[in-house]
Motif scaffolding. Structure first.
Motif, PDB file in Angstrom:
ATOM      1  N   ASN A   1     -30.213  52.209 118.552  1.00  0.00           N
ATOM      2  CA  ASN A   1     -28.880  52.528 119.059  1.00  0.00           C
ATOM      3  C   ASN A   1     -28.013  51.281 119.071  1.00  0.00           C
TER       4      ASN A   1
ATOM      5  N   LYS B   1     -33.366  51.019 111.357  1.00  0.00           N
ATOM      6  CA  LYS B   1     -34.111  52.222 111.727  1.00  0.00           C
ATOM      7  C   LYS B   1     -33.203  53.222 112.441  1.00  0.00           C
ATOM      8  N   LYS B   2     -33.439  54.508 112.169  1.00  0.00           N
ATOM      9  CA  LYS B   2     -32.605  55.552 112.763  1.00  0.00           C
ATOM     10  C   LYS B   2     -32.710  55.582 114.283  1.00  0.00           C
ATOM     11  N   SER B   3     -33.821  55.104 114.809  1.00  0.00           N
ATOM     12  CA  SER B   3     -34.023  55.136 116.256  1.00  0.00           C
ATOM     13  C   SER B   3     -33.259  54.039 116.994  1.00  0.00           C
TER      14      SER B   3
END
Length: 509
Positions: free
Chosen positions: A430, A426-428
């Motif tokens: 980190n 997922k892009k979220s």
């Protein structure tokens, strides 16, 4: 010395300790000890029914006092009839006035009705499933209680079973006389009670009756507690919470009141994926989906403290064959009474997929389709949680190893001694620098590019040592080492665009 061990009377020698009673108690988990003084505390709104098939504890409703006053249920009841929806004990006289209309009941409801609309032939009914029926109850529906412990017992009742004793449950939550401990040297007392575990019955499961409405959220419960322990991350006045699978997206399947002994999963928010067991009743919540009920061991739930863990089991056990050799998977399926259909062929096969994928759906259908691959096409890996816990967790979630013993990811690129993979992250998420190499990277090292580069989330492995670049061909400071590929020779056979199945091999020690 006479003590109760998980509800059963046992004898112990004078001066015996908890370790004498429980030789396997190793200090890694707690048990509940209820001293005799606690039994003198005030009565509660709970009633314990001792039956020939086991104990059931019900929480009474206001209707109970309407019909029974300060008395309890008659303790000379026999099973009159039972079917898949309910079991009835009686008869006995009561003041019920039959409404002669059907009412809706939920699993675990305890109903005062009457046979032939005759109050002199009243019966106590235990709902085994959600349904609508006319039990000869009053206009109020006749729900005099709800089962909070022992729901599995009601599914075992058959002809000849009976209620042998009825008693009010007393409050033992005074911590001066009741406590949890992991110390084998704890002395025992005459008449004390020891509770070693919590048993949970999954929502939707009732022996021969298997519902699938809660299949996905129940699967999360089974996965979270698969190791047999509940780790108390937080202990509040109304609940305890296991945070071992937080955060994890879980479907919202069933919103219901959270009664004492109810088990839910949080389906939204920062603690999504957490397992909650309730110490007392609180209203339903749109972010909590009901997944089970405590059948035994509510004492442990009420007394456990933050940082402790205790033994727990869920009925039914999880049915997940992914990652197993085909022969082992077939043996387990046969033992569980589930048929198997194969998708794939070859020798030395490994299960890489199962449909339906949830335990309740598999049990309800009675069969599964297993996707299999030859072992030579499944790559073994180890993951280094000791040095890269956060990145390993990201890798497991992206490949499916978080929920199954086999995961997968597509081959993105191959060149010279490097193979790159692109799992879906997922892009979220980190990917912070973690366990970056210093001098050189050994061959077969598995790594993920961290967020210092545009290719964050890329996974790679090298076939040779390198002292300049990591397995994803990025500089060392952009490389998070996460483990080792055990079957490096297999990786070279895969081409760009193919899916690689990986099986995690747990490190010993």
């Amino acid at each position: 010395m006479h003590v109760l061990l998980d509800g059963k009377p046992v004898e112990a020698g004078a001066g015996a300790t908890l370790g004498d009673l429980l030789p396997d108690l190793d200090g890694s988990y707690v048990v509940a000890v209820i001293r005799p003084q606690a039994m003198e505390a005030a009565q509660t709104g709970h009633i314990r029914l001792v039956t020939t098939a086991g104990e059931v504890v019900i929480e009474t409703t206001p209707l109970f006092s309407t019909y029974f006053g300060n008395e309890t249920i008659p303790d000379t009841l026999t099973l009159r009839w039972s079917d898949r929806y309910a079991a009835a004990f009686g008869p006995f006289p009561s003041g019920v006035s039959p409404d002669r209309r059907p009412h809706r009941y939920g699993r675990g409801d305890v109903v005062l009705g009457c046979a032939g609309y005759d109050p002199a032939r009243s019966v106590l009914l235990f709902a085994r499933a959600d349904h609508r029926a006319d039990f000869g109850a009053g206009a109020d529906g006749g729900v005099v209680g709800t089962i909070v412990s022992g729901r599995g017992v009601i599914d075992r009742w058959t002809a000849g079973d009976a209620v042998t004793a009825v008693e009010r449950v007393v409050s033992w939550a005074d911590r001066s006389t009741s406590f949890t401990t992991a110390d084998p040297a704890t002395p025992l007392e005459e008449g004390c009670e020891v509770v070693t575990r919590v048993e949970v019955t999954a929502e939707g499961y009732g022996g021969d009756i298997v519902g699938t409405k809660t299949a996905r959220s129940v699967e999360h419960l089974l996965l979270s507690l698969e190791d047999g322990f509940f780790s108390v991350g937080r202990a509040a006045s109304t609940f305890i919470r296991d945070e071992s699978m937080v955060p994890m997206d879980v479907s919202m399947d069933l919103k219901k009141p959270r009664r004492e002994g109810a088990v839910t999963v949080r389906a939204a928010g920062g603690s999504r994926g957490g397992i909650y067991i309730y110490r007392e009743e609180i209203p339903s919540h749109p972010a909590h989906t009901l997944v089970g009920h405590v059948a035994h061991g509510i004492e442990v739930v009420k007394l456990a403290e933050s940082g402790q863990r205790f033994r727990v089991s869920v009925d039914p056990p999880r049915f997940d064959l992914v990652g197993l050799p085909l022969s082992g998977a077939q043996a387990i399926a046969e033992e569980r009474g589930i048929g198997v259909e194969l998708k794939g062929e070859g020798d030395d096969l490994i299960v890489v997929g199962q449909a339906p994928g949830t335990t309740l759906e598999a049990l309800a259908k009675g069969s599964v389709v297993l996707s299999v691959l030859p072992a030579e096409k499944v790559v073994g890996i180890t993951l280094d949680d000791a040095h890269a816990p956060a990145t390993c967790d990201i890798f497991r979630r992206a490949t499916g190893l978080k929920t199954h013993a086999v995961g997968s990811m597509p081959v993105l690129f191959t060149f010279e001694d490097v193979t790159l993979f692109q799992p879906k992250i997922k892009k979220s998420v980190n990917i912070l620098p973690e366990n970056v190499p210093k001098d050189h990277v050994p061959a077969a090292s598995l790594a993920m590019t961290n967020e210092s580069r545009r290719g964050a989330g890329m996974v790679g492995v090298r076939a040779t040592d390198n002292s300049e670049f990591g397995p994803t061909s990025e500089p060392f400071e952009s490389t998070n080492l996460i483990g080792t590929v055990l079957d490096l020779e297999k990786v070279a056979r895969f081409k760009e665009g193919e899916t690689v199945y990986v099986r995690e091999v747990k490190r010993r020690g």
